[in-house]
Enzyme design. Structure first.
Site, short mmCIF file in Angstrom:
data_model
loop_
_atom_site.label_atom_id
_atom_site.label_comp_id
_atom_site.label_asym_id
_atom_site.label_seq_id
_atom_site.Cartn_x
_atom_site.Cartn_y
_atom_site.Cartn_z
N ASP A 102 -18.98 -2.77 -58.83
CA ASP A 102 -19.09 -1.67 -59.81
C ASP A 102 -18.78 -2.13 -61.24
O ASP A 102 -19.01 -1.39 -62.19
CB ASP A 102 -18.14 -0.52 -59.42
CG ASP A 102 -18.42 0.01 -58.02
OD1 ASP A 102 -19.52 -0.24 -57.49
OD2 ASP A 102 -17.53 0.65 -57.44
N ARG A 114 -27.33 1.95 -47.98
CA ARG A 114 -26.04 2.57 -47.73
C ARG A 114 -25.94 3.27 -46.37
O ARG A 114 -25.63 4.47 -46.29
CB ARG A 114 -25.67 3.53 -48.87
CG ARG A 114 -25.80 2.87 -50.24
CD ARG A 114 -25.11 3.61 -51.33
NE ARG A 114 -23.67 3.39 -51.31
CZ ARG A 114 -22.81 3.90 -52.18
NH1 ARG A 114 -23.25 4.66 -53.14
NH2 ARG A 114 -21.52 3.65 -52.09
N ARG A 132 -20.31 10.60 -51.19
CA ARG A 132 -20.14 9.87 -49.94
C ARG A 132 -18.89 10.32 -49.19
O ARG A 132 -18.63 9.90 -48.07
CB ARG A 132 -20.04 8.36 -50.21
CG ARG A 132 -21.23 7.84 -50.98
CD ARG A 132 -21.43 6.39 -50.84
NE ARG A 132 -21.74 5.97 -49.48
CZ ARG A 132 -22.87 6.25 -48.84
NH1 ARG A 132 -23.80 6.97 -49.42
NH2 ARG A 132 -23.06 5.84 -47.61
N VAL A 145 -23.14 -7.29 -52.78
CA VAL A 145 -22.60 -6.12 -52.07
C VAL A 145 -23.71 -5.09 -51.81
O VAL A 145 -23.79 -4.53 -50.71
CB VAL A 145 -21.42 -5.50 -52.85
CG1 VAL A 145 -20.87 -4.29 -52.10
CG2 VAL A 145 -20.32 -6.53 -53.06
N LYS A 190 -11.51 7.06 -59.38
CA LYS A 190 -12.55 7.82 -58.65
C LYS A 190 -12.63 7.37 -57.19
O LYS A 190 -12.92 8.19 -56.31
CB LYS A 190 -13.91 7.60 -59.33
CG LYS A 190 -15.09 7.80 -58.40
CD LYS A 190 -16.40 7.37 -59.01
CE LYS A 190 -17.50 7.35 -57.98
NZ LYS A 190 -17.46 6.21 -57.04
N ASN A 191 -12.38 6.09 -56.93
CA ASN A 191 -12.51 5.60 -55.55
C ASN A 191 -11.24 5.71 -54.73
O ASN A 191 -11.19 5.22 -53.61
CB ASN A 191 -13.04 4.16 -55.56
CG ASN A 191 -14.53 4.13 -55.91
OD1 ASN A 191 -15.16 5.18 -56.06
ND2 ASN A 191 -15.08 2.94 -56.06
N CYS A 226 -24.40 6.85 -55.11
CA CYS A 226 -25.39 6.16 -55.94
C CYS A 226 -26.48 5.52 -55.10
O CYS A 226 -26.21 4.95 -54.05
CB CYS A 226 -24.70 5.10 -56.79
SG CYS A 226 -23.87 5.81 -58.20
N ARG A 286 -19.80 12.13 -62.92
CA ARG A 286 -19.32 11.91 -61.55
C ARG A 286 -18.11 10.97 -61.54
O ARG A 286 -17.27 11.06 -60.64
CB ARG A 286 -20.47 11.30 -60.74
CG ARG A 286 -20.28 11.34 -59.26
CD ARG A 286 -21.61 11.24 -58.55
NE ARG A 286 -22.02 9.88 -58.30
CZ ARG A 286 -21.43 9.07 -57.43
NH1 ARG A 286 -20.40 9.46 -56.74
NH2 ARG A 286 -21.89 7.85 -57.25
C1 LIG Z 1 -16.56 6.36 -53.21
C2 LIG Z 1 -16.31 4.92 -53.15
O1 LIG Z 1 -15.19 4.47 -52.93
N1 LIG Z 1 -17.34 4.12 -53.39
C3 LIG Z 1 -17.13 2.69 -53.41
C4 LIG Z 1 -17.20 2.17 -51.99
O2 LIG Z 1 -18.46 2.56 -51.47
P1 LIG Z 1 -18.71 2.46 -49.90
O3 LIG Z 1 -17.45 2.73 -49.17
O4 LIG Z 1 -19.91 3.29 -49.60
O5 LIG Z 1 -19.11 0.93 -49.80
P2 LIG Z 1 -18.96 -0.06 -48.57
O6 LIG Z 1 -17.91 -1.07 -48.91
O7 LIG Z 1 -18.83 0.70 -47.31
O8 LIG Z 1 -20.39 -0.77 -48.58
C5 LIG Z 1 -20.51 -2.17 -48.78
C6 LIG Z 1 -21.72 -2.69 -48.06
O9 LIG Z 1 -21.61 -2.43 -46.67
C7 LIG Z 1 -22.77 -1.80 -46.17
N2 LIG Z 1 -22.41 -0.85 -45.09
C8 LIG Z 1 -21.38 0.02 -45.28
C9 LIG Z 1 -21.04 0.94 -44.31
C10 LIG Z 1 -21.78 0.96 -43.11
O10 LIG Z 1 -21.54 1.77 -42.22
N3 LIG Z 1 -22.82 0.08 -42.95
C11 LIG Z 1 -23.15 -0.85 -43.91
O11 LIG Z 1 -24.08 -1.65 -43.74
C12 LIG Z 1 -23.34 -1.08 -47.39
O12 LIG Z 1 -24.71 -0.81 -47.26
C13 LIG Z 1 -23.03 -2.07 -48.51
O13 LIG Z 1 -24.03 -3.07 -48.55
O14 LIG Z 1 -17.06 0.74 -52.01
C14 LIG Z 1 -18.07 0.06 -52.75
C15 LIG Z 1 -17.80 -1.44 -52.65
O15 LIG Z 1 -16.61 -1.78 -53.28
C16 LIG Z 1 -18.08 0.53 -54.20
O16 LIG Z 1 -19.20 -0.05 -54.86
C17 LIG Z 1 -18.18 2.04 -54.30
O17 LIG Z 1 -17.93 2.45 -55.64
C1 LIG Z 2 -21.29 3.10 -56.25
C2 LIG Z 2 -20.35 3.88 -56.76
O1 LIG Z 2 -19.88 5.02 -56.23
P1 LIG Z 2 -20.31 5.86 -54.92
O2 LIG Z 2 -19.90 5.05 -53.74
O3 LIG Z 2 -19.49 7.09 -55.09
O4 LIG Z 2 -21.77 6.08 -55.01
C3 LIG Z 2 -19.66 3.53 -58.03
O5 LIG Z 2 -18.60 4.12 -58.31
O6 LIG Z 2 -20.17 2.69 -58.78
#
Ligand SMILES: CC(=O)N[C@H]1[C@@H](OP(=O)(O)OP(=O)(O)OC[C@H]2O[C@@H](n3ccc(=O)[nH]c3=O)[C@H](O)[C@@H]2O)O[C@H](CO)[C@@H](O)[C@@H]1O
Ligand SMILES: C=C(OP(=O)(O)O)C(=O)O
Length: 442
Positions: free
Chosen positions: A314, A129, A100, A336, A26-27, A124, A422
């Site tokens: 996750d 986020r 996202r 995280v 999914k990711n 989620c 999802r």
């Molecule tokens: C669709 C997808 O691939 N989702 C994954 C992706 O989410 P996603 O890409 O949203 O997660 P990030 O690694 O970016 O977020 C990690 C942390 O960084 C913070 N942050 C991120 C971006 C930003 O602009 N500012 C900021 O502060 C977030 O709030 C969070 O605390 O990676 C996460 C961490 O492995 C996984 O849990 C999710 O399943």
């Molecule tokens: C947090 C998750 O996904 P998303 O970033 O798509 O919300 C997840 O797959 O557990």
């Protein structure tokens, strides 16, 4: 699914036994689909699961003029980006809050069209986020961004330029943003403090197949040399290590044995080490991994989630359900997301003993320690779980509730199961195939 269709009755107390299959991650899959927008030729993506996040991105791509069709083999998508320039995106508001992924359209659309509109994001609800890193890096490339009530409007007044960027935190999405933007930018981009999750490496493989020049150092530095044009790709998505770990946790919590066809050891090493410490057993073969509870008591552990190669966040929620069955005190430090332990209150209603703390109960202080977030947990076990009425809060929390209901005595009513679609392909067929006693209410 709506109304009572969105409720599942789970009669617990039966170990999960049998075999299921996981397909592409999914990711990764939705991001590889977005990458097709960068090409001048069609791309072929294989091992694509039938999950909602894929359908959402397919809809968004089609709106942007990408023709998406089924390929010859099962789970193959052909993505043809020939008509992106003439697309009519008037209906894009309908996609607000869907996932996202729309944020990752920025770079590809800026390269192709010189402008992009990004509606509100979904995903989620496990923390604030924010997407500040994404917009900061896009500005470094030369994009302008205007926030309006309905979303973000971006423009590239001229060709985007490669730059030197250091992420404040190794964010997965921001690293992908840089990759999808830098590959066609002018000159070299150097990204430090990058995320290096296996799904990111697989996205780099996709981009390299398209003609990109990307190198990855061992110190979280990624260098991208921009090129003028990219072609299509033919790629088999890496398997979903998050879904695989969820089924592994379900096998442990229900004292069962599940063979996960498609699961791959390399991307799951950290999970497998933890699984073994808890007392779970596994056996890896060329086609998948069998996970089982060997009998006897499970062991309490100390667990800290982290960016890769640490313990993936996750994986945390499903494993916590298994920890309610371990003897002693387990400590979980979620580093995280600031709000990823809220799901435990429902487990407590079922009979678990989980206490949340604002302090960092881990080896190292994290970003949330001084900020009043309940991001650490102490799980005392083993506890007998009883069936309950449960409302699914988020994707992994939802699957965790299914696991808890399956491990519990009696019947649970699990509300909001559609959310699980999802990220978990055909879970409604997989559960009975493993002997789970589940039914939709009459
Ligand atoms: C669709 C997808 O691939 N989702 C994954 C992706 O989410 P996603 O890409 O949203 O997660 P990030 O690694 O970016 O977020 C990690 C942390 O960084 C913070 N942050 C991120 C971006 C930003 O602009 N500012 C900021 O502060 C977030 O709030 C969070 O605390 O990676 C996460 C961490 O492995 C996984 O849990 C999710 O399943
Ligand atoms: C947090 C998750 O996904 P998303 O970033 O798509 O919300 C997840 O797959 O557990």
């Amino acid at each position: 699914m709506t109304g009572t269709d969105d409720v599942l009755l789970v009669h617990g107390g039966t170990p999960l036994e049998g075999e299921i299959r996981v397909r592409g991650a999914k990711n990764l899959v939705p991001k590889a689909m977005v990458a097709a927008l960068l090409g001048s030729e069609p791309s072929r993506l294989r091992n694509v699961p039938e999950i909602r996040d894929v359908r959402v991105v397919r809809g968004l791509l089609e709106l942007h003029g990408v023709t998406v069709s089924k390929g010859e083999e099962s789970g193959e998508l052909v993505l043809d980006p020939s008509h992106v320039e003439s697309a009519n995106v008037a209906d894009i508001d309908a996609h607000a809050g869907s996932s996202r992924i729309p944020i990752l359209f920025c770079g590809p659309l800026l390269h192709r069209l010189g402008h992009a509109f990004i509606p509100g994001l979904g995903g989620c609800d496990i923390g604030g986020r924010p997407v500040n890193f994404h917009f900061d890096v896009l500005r470094e490339f030369g994009a302008t961004i205007e926030k309006r009530a309905d979303g973000q409007y971006l423009e590239a007044p001229q060709r985007l330029r490669g730059c030197k960027i250091k992420l404040p935190y190794p964010s997965v999405g921001s690293t992908e943003q840089v990759l999808l933007t830098a590959v066609l930018a002018e000159g070299v981009t150097e990204l430090s403090n990058a995320a290096v999750e296996p799904e990111i490496e697989d996205l780099i493989c996709v981009l390299q197949k398209m003609g990109a020049i990307i190198s990855m150092d061992t110190d979280r530095t990624i260098r991208i040399t921009g090129v003028d044009k990219l072609g299509g790709y033919n790629h088999r998505a890496l398997p979903d290590r998050l879904e695989a770990a969820s089924w592994a946790s379900a096998a442990l919590a229900t004292e069962g044995s599940v063979y996960v066809r498609g699961a791959s050891q390399r991307e799951m090493m950290t999970f497998l080490n933890t699984y073994r410490k808890v007392g779970g057993e596994f056996e890896v073969d060329d086609d998948g991994i069998r996970f089982w509870h060997p009998g006897g008591a499970l062991k309490a552990i100390a667990l800290e989630t982290d960016v890769h190669p640490g313990f993936q966040t996750d994986w945390q929620q499903p494993l916590v359900v298994a920890l309610t069955q371990a003897s002693g005190l387990s400590i979980v430090h979620e580093t995280v997301y600031e709000s990823r332990l809220g799901f435990t209150s429902a487990l407590n209603q079922m009979g678990a003993h989980i206490q949340l703390y604002r302090e960092c109960l881990g080896g190292m202080p994290c970003r949330f320690g001084q900020r009043n977030f309940l991001h650490s947990a102490v799980v005392s076990g083993p506890t007998k779980l009883q069936g309950a009425d449960l409302v699914i809060p988020d994707l992994r929390g939802g699957f965790s509730y299914l696991i808890a209901a399956l491990a519990a005595q009696g019947t649970s009513r699990v509300h909001g199961i559609d959310l699980i679609n999802r990220g978990y392909e055909n879970f409604m067929e997989k559960l009975p195939a493993l002997g789970a006693r589940v039914e939709l209410p009459a």
